[in-house]
Design an enzyme around this catalytic site. Structure first.
Site, PDB file in Angstrom:
ATOM      1  CD  GLN A   1      -2.915   1.374   2.158  1.00 32.95           C
ATOM      2  OE1 GLN A   1      -2.416   1.496   3.275  1.00 32.95           O
ATOM      3  NE2 GLN A   1      -4.212   1.519   1.934  1.00 32.95           N
TER       4      GLN A   1
ATOM      5  CE1 TYR B   1      -2.935   9.508   7.193  1.00 35.85           C
ATOM      6  CE2 TYR B   1      -4.208   7.664   6.351  1.00 35.85           C
ATOM      7  CZ  TYR B   1      -3.611   8.328   7.417  1.00 35.85           C
ATOM      8  OH  TYR B   1      -3.697   7.809   8.689  1.00 35.85           O
TER       9      TYR B   1
ATOM     10  NE  ARG C   1      -8.946   0.641   2.329  1.00 37.42           N
ATOM     11  CZ  ARG C   1      -8.856   0.236   3.583  1.00 37.42           C
ATOM     12  NH1 ARG C   1      -7.807   0.569   4.322  1.00 37.42           N
ATOM     13  NH2 ARG C   1      -9.786  -0.510   4.111  1.00 37.42           N
TER      14      ARG C   1
ATOM     15  N   GLY D   1      -9.653  -6.599   8.800  1.00 33.92           N
ATOM     16  CA  GLY D   1      -8.555  -5.871   9.449  1.00 33.92           C
ATOM     17  C   GLY D   1      -8.270  -6.390  10.834  1.00 33.92           C
ATOM     18  NE  ARG D   2     -11.109  -2.617  13.633  1.00 34.28           N
ATOM     19  CZ  ARG D   2     -12.039  -1.681  13.721  1.00 34.28           C
ATOM     20  NH1 ARG D   2     -12.043  -0.840  14.744  1.00 34.28           N
ATOM     21  NH2 ARG D   2     -12.957  -1.556  12.774  1.00 34.28           N
TER      22      ARG D   2
HETATM   23  C1  LIG Z   1      -4.351  -0.599  13.792  1.00 31.20           C
HETATM   24  C2  LIG Z   1      -4.925  -0.199  12.471  1.00 31.20           C
HETATM   25  C3  LIG Z   1      -4.085   0.233  11.462  1.00 31.20           C
HETATM   26  C4  LIG Z   1      -4.605   0.597  10.209  1.00 31.20           C
HETATM   27  N1  LIG Z   1      -3.749   0.976   9.221  1.00 31.20           N
HETATM   28  C5  LIG Z   1      -4.227   1.250   7.973  1.00 31.20           C
HETATM   29  C6  LIG Z   1      -3.336   1.532   6.896  1.00 31.20           C
HETATM   30  O1  LIG Z   1      -2.106   1.505   7.025  1.00 31.20           O
HETATM   31  N2  LIG Z   1      -3.884   1.831   5.691  1.00 31.20           N
HETATM   32  C7  LIG Z   1      -5.246   1.848   5.490  1.00 31.20           C
HETATM   33  O2  LIG Z   1      -5.691   2.133   4.375  1.00 31.20           O
HETATM   34  N3  LIG Z   1      -6.106   1.547   6.485  1.00 31.20           N
HETATM   35  C8  LIG Z   1      -5.629   1.220   7.708  1.00 31.20           C
HETATM   36  N4  LIG Z   1      -6.500   0.853   8.709  1.00 31.20           N
HETATM   37  C9  LIG Z   1      -7.938   0.629   8.378  1.00 31.20           C
HETATM   38  C10 LIG Z   1      -8.165  -0.846   8.003  1.00 31.20           C
HETATM   39  O3  LIG Z   1      -7.543  -1.155   6.774  1.00 31.20           O
HETATM   40  C11 LIG Z   1      -9.670  -1.199   7.911  1.00 31.20           C
HETATM   41  O4  LIG Z   1     -10.281  -0.385   6.941  1.00 31.20           O
HETATM   42  C12 LIG Z   1     -10.405  -1.014   9.238  1.00 31.20           C
HETATM   43  O5  LIG Z   1      -9.665  -1.578  10.309  1.00 31.20           O
HETATM   44  C13 LIG Z   1     -11.807  -1.654   9.194  1.00 31.20           C
HETATM   45  O6  LIG Z   1     -11.729  -3.057   9.049  1.00 31.20           O
HETATM   46  P1  LIG Z   1     -11.952  -4.049  10.316  1.00 31.20           P
HETATM   47  O7  LIG Z   1     -13.257  -3.646  10.964  1.00 31.20           O
HETATM   48  O8  LIG Z   1     -12.018  -5.436   9.715  1.00 31.20           O
HETATM   49  O9  LIG Z   1     -10.803  -3.859  11.235  1.00 31.20           O
HETATM   50  C14 LIG Z   1      -6.004   0.525   9.982  1.00 31.20           C
HETATM   51  C15 LIG Z   1      -6.853   0.096  11.003  1.00 31.20           C
HETATM   52  C16 LIG Z   1      -6.340  -0.269  12.241  1.00 31.20           C
HETATM   53  C17 LIG Z   1      -7.279  -0.773  13.301  1.00 31.20           C
END
Ligand SMILES: Cc1cc2nc3c(=O)[nH]c(=O)nc-3n(C[C@H](O)[C@H](O)[C@H](O)COP(=O)(O)O)c2cc1C
Length: 346
Positions: free
Chosen positions: A100, A178, A225, A315-316
């Site tokens: 990314q 961003y 994205r 994600g999480r």
């Molecule tokens: C700890 C953390 C770090 C993240 N880092 C990024 C990132 O580097 N780039 C990005 O586009 N989204 C980032 N996100 C957003 C996730 O890609 C995702 O959209 C979000 O966590 C929702 O998905 P989930 O409910 O399955 O966690 C981050 C989210 C969390 C919780």
């Protein structure tokens, strides 16, 4: 129903994924000195190689793109060599991984690079840098047209570096407030030159980056994205709708690997998008769409069955469960995610 998500998915002529799950990009702030990926990071990604496609944590394309401590880069030979270990580990496990590509724009701070903070317009984001609470975001300097052209070249070089490092492709980070997203929303783009003032001009930087990268590494290996709904790091504006209507129509002609919704909760709705961001993107773009945000295997399978998107990013839960795919396959319970897990790479 989740069994259907565990079947292979043909993304395009170049890439077939072992299943329809995507690891969402997750910044972990654990790069080593020189913002070089570490062996621990290689092991962390390698453990998740059974996810159909891994999207790496956001990777900065150049030093002034940094907005958080210890986020990895993709501009030095050492960083490329570090990423090679990561991509080798994922490929050894039969997986695929995209990098990314990231520049935070006005969400940077000279603390990280001793340089100016650059953005579409001289409009600050009010707040402090996460994990660095003593640092307040500054008023950025508006980029010149020549500096914008240089940024486009730097994105393309980072994409070429990603391929050198063994990545299967790149996901351009155009979401979450961003740099690229700052051009796409009226809150942060108040320019009146060729990069602002109309939907076509506000979308131009994003399209220039997409076109420069696809020219360098191919559209089949390029993804993007987007956050049409402004929900973090900037305020949404009803006028943003026309920008994304135009941008998505343009992207529809470009045969990218996929578009990915940038959101934390897929159920969030936006008045000016007439509902969810994912549904809005689906209605305006015919290619592969990755949905995300509070999905579990069941809700993801329902959404895919209903043709709301093609792939489901997690994600999480993937931070808490390195063996997420095996657990879904076996119908086993998941470990609940907690922020207390963030300091360690398991
Ligand atoms: C700890 C953390 C770090 C993240 N880092 C990024 C990132 O580097 N780039 C990005 O586009 N989204 C980032 N996100 C957003 C996730 O890609 C995702 O959209 C979000 O966590 C929702 O998905 P989930 O409910 O399955 O966690 C981050 C989210 C969390 C919780």
């Amino acid at each position: 129903m989740t069994a259907s998500l565990l079947q292979p998915y043909r993304l395009n002529d170049t890439l077939t994924l072992s299943n329809r799950f995507v690891m969402a990009p997750l910044t972990r702030c654990m790069a080593g000195p020189g913002l070089v990926p570490t062996d621990l990071m290689a092991a962390y990604y390698g453990r998740r190689a059974d996810v159909g496609l891994i999207v790496s944590e956001a990777v900065i394309i150049r030093p002034d793109g940094q907005g958080y401590p210890n986020t990895p880069g993709l501009y030095s030979p050492e960083q490329i060599a570090g990423w090679r270990k990561v991509t080798d580990a994922v490929h050894a496990g039969g997986g695929k991984i995209f990098a990314q590509l990231w520049h935070v724009g006005r969400l940077s701070h000279p603390f990280f690079h001793h340089a100016e903070v650059l953005a579409p317009s001289a409009v600050a984001f009010e707040g402090t840098v996460p994990r660095m609470r003593e640092l307040t975001y500054q008023v950025p300097r508006a980029l010149t047209v020549a500096e914008i052209a240089q940024l486009v070249l730097d994105y393309a070089q980072a994409a070429a570096n990603a391929i050198d490092a063994g990545f299967d492709g790149v996901e351009i980070h155009g979401a979450n407030g961003y740099l690229i997203d700052q051009f796409l929303h009226h809150d942060s783009n108040q320019r009146d030159d060729e990069f602002g003032g109309s939907p076509e001009k506000m979308a131009r930087f994003a399209l220039d980056v997409v076109d420069a990268i696809t020219a360098r590494i191919g559209a089949d290996r390029t993804a993007l994205r987007l956050s049409p709904g402004g929900y973090v790091h900037l305020k949404g504006d009803a006028r943003d709708r026309a920008v994304f209507d135009y941008l998505l129509a343009q992207l529809d002609t470009r045969a990218l690997a996929y578009l990915h919704v940038g959101i934390f909760d897929d159920n969030m709705t936006f008045d000016y998008l007439d509902g969810r961001a994912s549904d809005y993107m689906r209605a305006h773009y015919r290619g592969n769409l990755v949905g995300v945000g509070q999905l579990n295997a069941d809700s993801a399978a329902e959404a895919v069955a209903a043709n709301r998107f093609d792939l489901a990013a997690i994600g999480r839960p993937l931070i808490a469960n390195p063996d997420y795919i095996a657990r879904v396959r076996d119908g086993a319970e998941l470990v609940a995610y907690s922020e207390s897990m963030l300091p360690e790479l398991v």
